[in-house]
Design a protein around this motif. Structure first.
Motif, PDB file in Angstrom:
ATOM      1  N   TYR A 149       0.795  -1.228   0.000  1.00 11.05           N
ATOM      2  CA  TYR A 149       0.000   0.000   0.000  1.00 11.05           C
ATOM      3  C   TYR A 149       0.827   1.277   0.000  1.00 11.05           C
ATOM      4  CZ  TYR A 149      -3.872  -3.132   1.086  1.00 11.05           C
ATOM      5  OH  TYR A 149      -4.808  -4.129   1.042  1.00 11.05           O
ATOM      6  N   GLY A 150       2.132   1.199   0.205  1.00 10.53           N
ATOM      7  CA  GLY A 150       2.935   2.405   0.267  1.00 10.53           C
ATOM      8  C   GLY A 150       2.614   3.237   1.493  1.00 10.53           C
ATOM      9  N   ALA A 151       2.817   4.545   1.393  1.00 11.17           N
ATOM     10  CA  ALA A 151       2.589   5.439   2.533  1.00 11.17           C
ATOM     11  C   ALA A 151       2.272   6.832   2.013  1.00 11.17           C
ATOM     12  CB  ALA A 151       3.825   5.481   3.430  1.00 11.17           C
ATOM     13  N   VAL A 152       1.620   7.632   2.861  1.00  7.92           N
ATOM     14  CA  VAL A 152       1.242   8.993   2.466  1.00  7.92           C
ATOM     15  C   VAL A 152       1.591   9.967   3.577  1.00  7.92           C
ATOM     16  CG1 VAL A 152      -0.676   8.118   1.061  1.00  7.92           C
ATOM     17  CG2 VAL A 152      -1.125   8.884   3.398  1.00  7.92           C
ATOM     18  N   PRO A 153       1.798  11.249   3.240  1.00  2.35           N
ATOM     19  CA  PRO A 153       2.030  12.254   4.286  1.00  2.35           C
ATOM     20  C   PRO A 153       0.812  12.353   5.210  1.00  2.35           C
ATOM     21  CG  PRO A 153       2.616  13.102   2.115  1.00  2.35           C
ATOM     22  CD  PRO A 153       1.897  11.808   1.889  1.00  2.35           C
ATOM     23  N   LYS A 154       1.049  12.797   6.432  1.00  2.00           N
ATOM     24  CA  LYS A 154      -0.033  12.866   7.427  1.00  2.00           C
ATOM     25  C   LYS A 154      -1.161  13.774   6.985  1.00  2.00           C
ATOM     26  CE  LYS A 154      -0.745  12.676  12.335  1.00  2.00           C
ATOM     27  NZ  LYS A 154      -0.051  12.323  13.580  1.00  2.00           N
ATOM     28  N   SER A 155      -0.835  14.868   6.289  1.00  4.90           N
ATOM     29  CA  SER A 155      -1.873  15.809   5.860  1.00  4.90           C
ATOM     30  C   SER A 155      -2.817  15.192   4.837  1.00  4.90           C
ATOM     31  CB  SER A 155      -1.227  17.061   5.263  1.00  4.90           C
ATOM     32  OG  SER A 155      -0.403  16.731   4.156  1.00  4.90           O
ATOM     33  N   VAL A 156      -2.385  14.146   4.157  1.00  3.85           N
ATOM     34  CA  VAL A 156      -3.209  13.503   3.131  1.00  3.85           C
ATOM     35  C   VAL A 156      -4.292  12.628   3.756  1.00  3.85           C
ATOM     36  CG1 VAL A 156      -3.160  11.860   1.198  1.00  3.85           C
ATOM     37  CG2 VAL A 156      -1.372  13.609   1.418  1.00  3.85           C
ATOM     38  N   MET A 157      -3.992  12.003   4.884  1.00  2.00           N
ATOM     39  CA  MET A 157      -4.992  11.231   5.633  1.00  2.00           C
ATOM     40  C   MET A 157      -4.746  11.458   7.117  1.00  2.00           C
ATOM     41  SD  MET A 157      -6.195   7.255   5.219  1.00  2.00           S
ATOM     42  CE  MET A 157      -7.596   6.625   6.195  1.00  2.00           C
ATOM     43  N   PRO A 158      -5.264  12.569   7.648  1.00  2.00           N
ATOM     44  CA  PRO A 158      -5.015  12.926   9.049  1.00  2.00           C
ATOM     45  C   PRO A 158      -5.727  12.007  10.035  1.00  2.00           C
ATOM     46  CG  PRO A 158      -6.544  14.469   8.049  1.00  2.00           C
ATOM     47  CD  PRO A 158      -6.074  13.568   6.950  1.00  2.00           C
ATOM     48  N   GLU A 159      -5.415  12.207  11.299  1.00  5.24           N
ATOM     49  CA  GLU A 159      -6.019  11.416  12.365  1.00  5.24           C
ATOM     50  C   GLU A 159      -7.528  11.658  12.456  1.00  5.24           C
ATOM     51  OE1 GLU A 159      -4.068   9.362  15.111  1.00  5.24           O
ATOM     52  OE2 GLU A 159      -3.271   9.231  13.068  1.00  5.24           O
ATOM     53  N   THR A 160      -8.240  10.640  12.928  1.00  2.00           N
ATOM     54  CA  THR A 160      -9.642  10.782  13.304  1.00  2.00           C
ATOM     55  C   THR A 160      -9.763  10.393  14.776  1.00  2.00           C
ATOM     56  OG1 THR A 160     -10.268   8.485  12.815  1.00  2.00           O
ATOM     57  CG2 THR A 160     -10.335  10.072  10.980  1.00  2.00           C
ATOM     58  N   TYR A 161     -10.953  10.539  15.309  1.00  2.00           N
ATOM     59  CA  TYR A 161     -11.149  10.175  16.717  1.00  2.00           C
ATOM     60  C   TYR A 161     -10.723   8.728  16.959  1.00  2.00           C
ATOM     61  CZ  TYR A 161     -13.320   9.089  21.176  1.00  2.00           C
ATOM     62  OH  TYR A 161     -13.525   8.671  22.468  1.00  2.00           O
ATOM     63  N   HIS A 162     -11.153   7.825  16.070  1.00  2.95           N
ATOM     64  CA  HIS A 162     -10.915   6.404  16.326  1.00  2.95           C
ATOM     65  C   HIS A 162      -9.535   5.922  15.900  1.00  2.95           C
ATOM     66  CE1 HIS A 162     -14.557   5.064  18.204  1.00  2.95           C
ATOM     67  NE2 HIS A 162     -15.286   5.702  17.314  1.00  2.95           N
ATOM     68  N   SER A 163      -8.798   6.693  15.119  1.00  2.00           N
ATOM     69  CA  SER A 163      -7.405   6.296  14.877  1.00  2.00           C
ATOM     70  C   SER A 163      -6.561   6.594  16.116  1.00  2.00           C
ATOM     71  CB  SER A 163      -6.834   7.019  13.657  1.00  2.00           C
ATOM     72  OG  SER A 163      -6.707   8.407  13.881  1.00  2.00           O
ATOM     73  N   SER A 164      -6.923   7.640  16.847  1.00  2.00           N
ATOM     74  CA  SER A 164      -6.200   8.009  18.061  1.00  2.00           C
ATOM     75  C   SER A 164      -6.778   7.346  19.305  1.00  2.00           C
ATOM     76  CB  SER A 164      -6.243   9.536  18.257  1.00  2.00           C
ATOM     77  OG  SER A 164      -5.589  10.188  17.200  1.00  2.00           O
ATOM     78  N   ASN A 165      -7.966   6.792  19.195  1.00  2.00           N
ATOM     79  CA  ASN A 165      -8.648   6.132  20.321  1.00  2.00           C
ATOM     80  C   ASN A 165      -9.281   4.849  19.786  1.00  2.00           C
ATOM     81  OD1 ASN A 165      -8.752   8.486  22.555  1.00  2.00           O
ATOM     82  ND2 ASN A 165      -9.164   9.361  20.545  1.00  2.00           N
ATOM     83  N   THR A 166      -8.529   3.778  19.767  1.00  2.00           N
ATOM     84  CA  THR A 166      -8.949   2.583  19.035  1.00  2.00           C
ATOM     85  C   THR A 166      -9.749   1.572  19.861  1.00  2.00           C
ATOM     86  OG1 THR A 166      -6.803   1.573  19.546  1.00  2.00           O
ATOM     87  CG2 THR A 166      -7.013   2.719  17.424  1.00  2.00           C
ATOM     88  N   LYS A 167      -9.887   1.784  21.153  1.00  2.00           N
ATOM     89  CA  LYS A 167     -10.462   0.750  22.021  1.00  2.00           C
ATOM     90  C   LYS A 167     -11.870   0.328  21.602  1.00  2.00           C
ATOM     91  CE  LYS A 167     -11.424  -0.380  26.865  1.00  2.00           C
ATOM     92  NZ  LYS A 167     -11.349   0.077  28.286  1.00  2.00           N
ATOM     93  N   VAL A 168     -12.762   1.275  21.426  1.00  2.00           N
ATOM     94  CA  VAL A 168     -14.148   0.941  21.081  1.00  2.00           C
ATOM     95  C   VAL A 168     -14.218   0.290  19.702  1.00  2.00           C
ATOM     96  CG1 VAL A 168     -16.436   1.892  20.601  1.00  2.00           C
ATOM     97  CG2 VAL A 168     -15.151   2.698  22.580  1.00  2.00           C
ATOM     98  N   LEU A 169     -13.485   0.854  18.752  1.00  2.00           N
ATOM     99  CA  LEU A 169     -13.448   0.273  17.408  1.00  2.00           C
ATOM    100  C   LEU A 169     -12.961  -1.168  17.458  1.00  2.00           C
ATOM    101  CD1 LEU A 169     -13.605   0.504  14.314  1.00  2.00           C
ATOM    102  CD2 LEU A 169     -11.278   1.438  14.353  1.00  2.00           C
ATOM    103  N   ASN A 170     -11.899  -1.417  18.188  1.00  2.00           N
ATOM    104  CA  ASN A 170     -11.365  -2.775  18.290  1.00  2.00           C
ATOM    105  C   ASN A 170     -12.358  -3.724  18.952  1.00  2.00           C
ATOM    106  OD1 ASN A 170      -8.972  -2.031  17.095  1.00  2.00           O
ATOM    107  ND2 ASN A 170      -7.828  -1.834  19.002  1.00  2.00           N
ATOM    108  N   THR A 171     -13.039  -3.238  19.984  1.00  2.00           N
ATOM    109  CA  THR A 171     -14.010  -4.080  20.692  1.00  2.00           C
ATOM    110  C   THR A 171     -15.154  -4.492  19.773  1.00  2.00           C
ATOM    111  OG1 THR A 171     -13.492  -3.038  22.817  1.00  2.00           O
ATOM    112  CG2 THR A 171     -15.606  -4.168  22.635  1.00  2.00           C
ATOM    113  N   LEU A 172     -15.698  -3.529  19.036  1.00  4.57           N
ATOM    114  CA  LEU A 172     -16.814  -3.826  18.128  1.00  4.57           C
ATOM    115  C   LEU A 172     -16.390  -4.749  16.993  1.00  4.57           C
ATOM    116  CD1 LEU A 172     -18.459  -0.284  17.950  1.00  4.57           C
ATOM    117  CD2 LEU A 172     -19.372  -2.304  19.106  1.00  4.57           C
ATOM    118  N   MET A 173     -15.231  -4.452  16.406  1.00  7.20           N
ATOM    119  CA  MET A 173     -14.770  -5.271  15.288  1.00  7.20           C
ATOM    120  C   MET A 173     -14.397  -6.674  15.746  1.00  7.20           C
ATOM    121  SD  MET A 173     -12.592  -2.588  12.927  1.00  7.20           S
ATOM    122  CE  MET A 173     -12.364  -3.808  11.634  1.00  7.20           C
ATOM    123  N   THR A 174     -13.863  -6.804  16.947  1.00  8.68           N
ATOM    124  CA  THR A 174     -13.541  -8.125  17.476  1.00  8.68           C
ATOM    125  C   THR A 174     -14.794  -8.971  17.631  1.00  8.68           C
ATOM    126  OG1 THR A 174     -11.559  -7.349  18.619  1.00  8.68           O
ATOM    127  CG2 THR A 174     -12.569  -9.368  19.455  1.00  8.68           C
TER     128      THR A 174
END
Length: 444
Positions: A149-174
């Motif tokens: 997939y390569g990589a991109v600068p941070k400004s191209v795909m910045p952080e969201t709430y769930h990229s910086s706080n993954t607990k709930v996302l991980n729990t639901l996806m699990t």
């Protein structure tokens, strides 16, 4: 048997020791670590290093276990800064998180299908179900993502709430992935065709993809990146793909970046290459592999890389004898032998064998202080916990701590002695999925 007489004996031993009474009160007030902190250890850590690489501004993984990604991208950005002639640069860790979650989901579903004839309560199936989508990873897993997939600068795909706080996302996806696992095993048990199973798996991955877009954002296929170079001149890179950006502005040969590990246990002879069953992210990528060597081989490779201006990704057990606020990792950080009357006497091999230690966190070696004989004293470590810990995010690690709690470094093969690289020409030894060397770096 623990009876009244024995308890009275224990209590008399404790109360008759004035020092233990003083320690008891101190621990009750400030906790074991504060009461045991060896303040003299700070004199050993001046945060001055004779060899240093370039580094970017401090990064912060926040409430996520993406340390392995941050460490890898912080290592890669040094080459990008040189190629762009930029003072600083940061890759998007959200971009790689998106693909990691999608690929881990696919890897998990394939593993469930491969083990469909195993009993549900088998150790293997239960291991697969334990934590299928967690944030952690290892160097080779990330190399697979970069290759695909390569990589991109941070400004191209910045952080969201769930990229910086993954607990709930991980729990639901699990929970959802476990539901999918039950469904796939039922289809296998009921004799469904391969075509039917493939269609159902595709539907599952579609849900995963949609969930990731909703929580992490849409991933770019092409982008334009604008910045100012070190002379203040405006520069722009137009309509480039993530894969081409990585190829042109990092330009790593990932096949030549090898992990050395130090696992001094009887079951893992030095000079052999190892992999771990059912450990990976991108299913079609090269399996995780590493060469087990004496600790000196890890140090020699890291020093050679640092001297050449190239930082080093490394994995360790960061919670052991480590003072987060001061940013000091030293085997003498805490005098537990004085507060608790006995030291912990496990060797490094015993800690691995008895479940007391394993790789938990990945960071970057960006410097080392060498003595007059070119031997390391302390190591300069770039963490990914922001600037509020250590010396504005930088940690100092004693060489003795490296010996005891560092387990892995990833370096270019040109920094590794040929005698260790020969291991790659021999059959790779497969370790069980629950082997301690299959641990993932994911400490917050």
């Amino acid at each position: 048997m623990i009876d009244t007489a024995l308890l009275e004996k224990f209590n008399n031993q404790l109360t008759s020791d004035p020092a233990s009474q003083a320690v008891k009160n101190a621990i009750a007030k400030v906790g074991i670590n504060e009461a045991s902190f060896n303040n003299s250890v700070m004199r050993k850590h001046t945060f001055a290093f004779s060899q240093e690489t370039k580094k970017g501004e401090m990064t912060n993984q926040k409430a996520s276990g993406r340390c392995w990604m941050f460490a890898a991208l912080n290592t890669a950005r040094i080459d990008t800064m040189k190629k762009l002639d930029a003072e600083d640069f940061e890759f998007s860790q959200n971009y790689t998180l998106f693909w990691d979650k999608l690929e881990k989901s696919n890897y998990f579903l394939d593993s469930i299908l491969e083990t469909a004839t195993e009993p549900l309560d088998s150790r293997l199936v239960q291991h697969l179900l334990t934590d299928p989508i967690q944030d952690g990873g290892q160097w080779d897993m990330f190399a697979g993502l970069l290759n695909k997939y390569g990589a991109v600068p941070k400004s191209v795909m910045p952080e969201t709430y769930h990229s910086s706080n993954t607990k709930v996302l991980n729990t639901l996806m699990t929970s959802k992935l476990r539901e999918f696992a039950a469904r796939l095993r039922e289809l296998k048990e009921n004799g469904s065709s391969n075509e039917e199973i493939a269609m159902e798996k595709e539907r599952m991955l579609s849900w995963i993809y949609a969930t990731l877009v909703k929580t992490l954002g849409e991933v770019p296929t092409t982008f334009t990146y604008a910045y100012h170079d070190t002379k203040g001149n405006y520069q722009a890179i137009s309509e480039i793909t993530p894969q081409n950006f990585f190829a042109e502005y990092v330009d790593w040969n990932l096949e030549k970046r090898i992990s050395l590990i130090h696992a001094p246990t009887k079951d893992k002879p030095f000079g052999r290459a190892y992999t771990v069953k059912y450990l990976g992210t991108v299913k079609e990528a090269q399996p995780v592999r590493y060469i087990n060597t004496p600790i000196k081989a890890l140090k020699d490779a890291a020093i050679a890389s640092i001297k050449n201006g190239e930082p080093v990704w490394f994995g360790c057990d960061v919670g052991k004898m480590s003072e987060r606020k001061a940013g000091v990792m030293d085997t003498e950080t805490y005098s537990y032998d004085l507060t608790l009357n006995e030291p912990i006497r496990l060797t490094k091999a015993q800690r691995l064998d008895y479940g007391d230690s394993l790789l938990t966190h990945a960071m970057v070696l960006v410097g080392v202080d060498l003595d007059e004989n070119d031997q390391p004293i302390n190591w300069k470590v770039e963490n990914s916990w922001g600037e509020k810990v250590g010396k504005k995010g930088i940690f100092s690690m004693s060489d003795q701590w490296f010996d005891e709690y560092t387990y892995q470094v990833a370096v270019d093969t040109k920094y590794i002695e040929e005698k260790w690289l020969k291991a790659l020409a021999e059959p790779i030894i497969e370790l069980e999925p629950w082997d301690p060397m299959g641990a993932l770096a994911k400490v917050l």
